[in-house]
Design a protein around this motif. Structure first.
Motif, PDB file in Angstrom:
ATOM      1  N   ILE A  74     -58.791  71.209  51.039  1.00 19.88           N
ATOM      2  CA  ILE A  74     -59.611  70.842  49.879  1.00 19.88           C
ATOM      3  C   ILE A  74     -58.843  71.089  48.598  1.00 19.88           C
ATOM      4  O   ILE A  74     -58.836  70.247  47.684  1.00 19.88           O
ATOM      5  N   LEU A  75     -58.182  72.237  48.511  1.00 19.85           N
ATOM      6  CA  LEU A  75     -57.388  72.543  47.321  1.00 19.85           C
ATOM      7  C   LEU A  75     -56.301  71.495  47.120  1.00 19.85           C
ATOM      8  O   LEU A  75     -56.069  71.025  45.991  1.00 19.85           O
ATOM      9  N   GLY A  76     -55.623  71.108  48.192  1.00 15.73           N
ATOM     10  CA  GLY A  76     -54.583  70.095  48.086  1.00 15.73           C
ATOM     11  C   GLY A  76     -55.110  68.772  47.566  1.00 15.73           C
ATOM     12  O   GLY A  76     -54.483  68.115  46.727  1.00 15.73           O
ATOM     13  N   THR A  77     -56.277  68.359  48.046  1.00 16.47           N
ATOM     14  CA  THR A  77     -56.884  67.105  47.588  1.00 16.47           C
ATOM     15  C   THR A  77     -57.204  67.172  46.098  1.00 16.47           C
ATOM     16  O   THR A  77     -56.944  66.219  45.345  1.00 16.47           O
ATOM     17  N   GLN A  78     -57.757  68.287  45.653  1.00 16.64           N
ATOM     18  CA  GLN A  78     -58.124  68.420  44.241  1.00 16.64           C
ATOM     19  C   GLN A  78     -56.893  68.498  43.345  1.00 16.64           C
ATOM     20  O   GLN A  78     -56.870  67.931  42.243  1.00 16.64           O
ATOM     21  N   MET A  79     -55.863  69.176  43.818  1.00 16.50           N
ATOM     22  CA  MET A  79     -54.631  69.265  43.030  1.00 16.50           C
ATOM     23  C   MET A  79     -53.926  67.914  42.961  1.00 16.50           C
ATOM     24  O   MET A  79     -53.359  67.547  41.923  1.00 16.50           O
ATOM     25  N   ALA A  80     -53.965  67.146  44.046  1.00 14.21           N
ATOM     26  CA  ALA A  80     -53.358  65.816  44.047  1.00 14.21           C
ATOM     27  C   ALA A  80     -54.044  64.903  43.038  1.00 14.21           C
ATOM     28  O   ALA A  80     -53.391  64.140  42.319  1.00 14.21           O
ATOM     29  N   SER A 129     -45.272  72.930  55.479  1.00 16.22           N
ATOM     30  CA  SER A 129     -44.444  71.773  55.823  1.00 16.22           C
ATOM     31  C   SER A 129     -45.071  70.428  55.459  1.00 16.22           C
ATOM     32  O   SER A 129     -44.370  69.418  55.389  1.00 16.22           O
ATOM     33  N   ASN A 130     -46.371  70.391  55.232  1.00 17.56           N
ATOM     34  CA  ASN A 130     -47.046  69.139  54.888  1.00 17.56           C
ATOM     35  C   ASN A 130     -46.759  68.794  53.434  1.00 17.56           C
ATOM     36  O   ASN A 130     -47.153  69.522  52.517  1.00 17.56           O
ATOM     37  N   LYS A 131     -46.085  67.687  53.185  1.00 18.42           N
ATOM     38  CA  LYS A 131     -45.693  67.342  51.813  1.00 18.42           C
ATOM     39  C   LYS A 131     -46.883  67.111  50.899  1.00 18.42           C
ATOM     40  O   LYS A 131     -46.744  67.155  49.670  1.00 18.42           O
ATOM     41  N   ASP A 132     -48.051  66.858  51.466  1.00 15.91           N
ATOM     42  CA  ASP A 132     -49.241  66.642  50.656  1.00 15.91           C
ATOM     43  C   ASP A 132     -50.029  67.927  50.405  1.00 15.91           C
ATOM     44  O   ASP A 132     -51.076  67.900  49.758  1.00 15.91           O
ATOM     45  N   MET A 137     -46.830  70.641  46.901  1.00 14.64           N
ATOM     46  CA  MET A 137     -47.038  69.855  45.695  1.00 14.64           C
ATOM     47  C   MET A 137     -46.436  70.539  44.465  1.00 14.64           C
ATOM     48  O   MET A 137     -45.835  69.896  43.603  1.00 14.64           O
ATOM     49  N   VAL A 138     -46.590  71.858  44.380  1.00 13.82           N
ATOM     50  CA  VAL A 138     -46.022  72.596  43.256  1.00 13.82           C
ATOM     51  C   VAL A 138     -44.503  72.513  43.287  1.00 13.82           C
ATOM     52  O   VAL A 138     -43.856  72.199  42.288  1.00 13.82           O
ATOM     53  N   ARG A 139     -43.914  72.786  44.445  1.00  9.69           N
ATOM     54  CA  ARG A 139     -42.453  72.714  44.588  1.00  9.69           C
ATOM     55  C   ARG A 139     -41.939  71.321  44.258  1.00  9.69           C
ATOM     56  O   ARG A 139     -40.982  71.162  43.484  1.00  9.69           O
ATOM     57  N   ASP A 140     -42.571  70.276  44.813  1.00  7.79           N
ATOM     58  CA  ASP A 140     -42.091  68.909  44.611  1.00  7.79           C
ATOM     59  C   ASP A 140     -42.254  68.472  43.168  1.00  7.79           C
ATOM     60  O   ASP A 140     -41.429  67.706  42.646  1.00  7.79           O
ATOM     61  N   THR A 141     -43.296  68.921  42.493  1.00  7.95           N
ATOM     62  CA  THR A 141     -43.483  68.571  41.083  1.00  7.95           C
ATOM     63  C   THR A 141     -42.376  69.183  40.237  1.00  7.95           C
ATOM     64  O   THR A 141     -41.884  68.554  39.288  1.00  7.95           O
ATOM     65  N   MET A 142     -41.954  70.392  40.576  1.00  8.07           N
ATOM     66  CA  MET A 142     -40.837  71.007  39.875  1.00  8.07           C
ATOM     67  C   MET A 142     -39.555  70.195  40.079  1.00  8.07           C
ATOM     68  O   MET A 142     -38.805  69.943  39.136  1.00  8.07           O
ATOM     69  N   ILE A 143     -39.319  69.763  41.315  1.00  9.92           N
ATOM     70  CA  ILE A 143     -38.124  68.963  41.605  1.00  9.92           C
ATOM     71  C   ILE A 143     -38.176  67.623  40.882  1.00  9.92           C
ATOM     72  O   ILE A 143     -37.177  67.172  40.305  1.00  9.92           O
ATOM     73  N   GLU A 144     -39.333  66.990  40.891  1.00  8.68           N
ATOM     74  CA  GLU A 144     -39.489  65.698  40.217  1.00  8.68           C
ATOM     75  C   GLU A 144     -39.221  65.791  38.722  1.00  8.68           C
ATOM     76  O   GLU A 144     -38.874  64.793  38.075  1.00  8.68           O
TER      77      GLU A 144
END
Length: 209
Positions: A74-80, A129-132, A137-144
């Motif tokens: 649920i947290l992942g969906t809301q953050m996305a 390990s789930n990219k979503d 999401m936090v790590r990937d946003t930093m990389i982006e």
């Protein structure tokens, strides 16, 4: 004629019993708190026999892990959704605010998520390990937005700092001592933005705080 709202246990009839048990456990968490949670109480809330939960969860700890996993989903969906509504480094602030709002709106679920992870050697596999997932999401946003993906230790520490910042704000956001700041800044969200921006990792909001 409108249908009366049920206030008692919700009998289970068919379908996914695991799903029904997790839903029943979440209802108990939010209405009565973690201390009221037991497999017997969950069975009663779901309207099944006391033995039924043991076909799906070996003990209360395994049930709590399932609840925590759902919380992370649920947290992942809301953050996305929050990330998709903005661009650039502002996305990191949006992720932080979504995290704090989730904790505010789901206090019992939020506590179970962290209690379940506290003594683990690492985050749950589906979170790590789930990219979503919220974690990735936090790590990937930093990389982006410019972080070097080859600097594993630096990236991990930056992610820990971001999680700690949002977690700390979530723990303290409701303190009455901050009410004057919320009023001066124009509400709860501007207050969240201003606090996160002063942590250094999160960019300043567009408006002057």
């Amino acid at each position: 004629m409108s249908e009366a709202k049920s206030v008692g246990p919700r009998p289970y009839h068919h379908g996914d019993l695991t799903r029904a048990l997790v839903d029943a456990a979440r209802r108990l968490l939010e209405t009565e708190g973690p201390s009221a949670l037991s497999l017997r109480a969950v069975a009663r809330e779901a309207g099944v026999s006391p033995a039924a939960p043991y076909h799906h969860f070996k003990d209360k700890a395994e049930l709590l892990d399932a609840i925590a996993s759902e919380g992370w989903d649920i947290l992942g969906t809301q953050m996305a959704a929050a990330k998709a509504a903005t661009t650039g480094m502002q996305q990191l602030t949006a992720l932080g605010i979504a995290y704090v709002c989730f904790a505010r709106d789901n206090p019992a679920l939020y506590r179970v998520m962290y209690d379940a992870a506290r003594d683990k050697d690492e985050m749950p596999e589906d979170v790590q390990s789930n990219k979503d997932s919220a974690y990735c999401m936090v790590r990937d946003t930093m990389i982006e937005n410019g972080a070097d993906p080859e600097q594993d230790r630096h990236l991990e520490l930056a992610g820990v700092a971001a999680w700690c910042g949002a977690h700390g704000l979530a723990e303290m956001a409701s303190f009455k001592q901050f009410d004057h700041l919320k009023t001066e800044l124009g509400g709860e969200r501007p207050f969240f933005e201003a606090v996160l921006s002063h942590m250094g990792l999160f960019p300043k909001p567009h408006q002057d705080c």
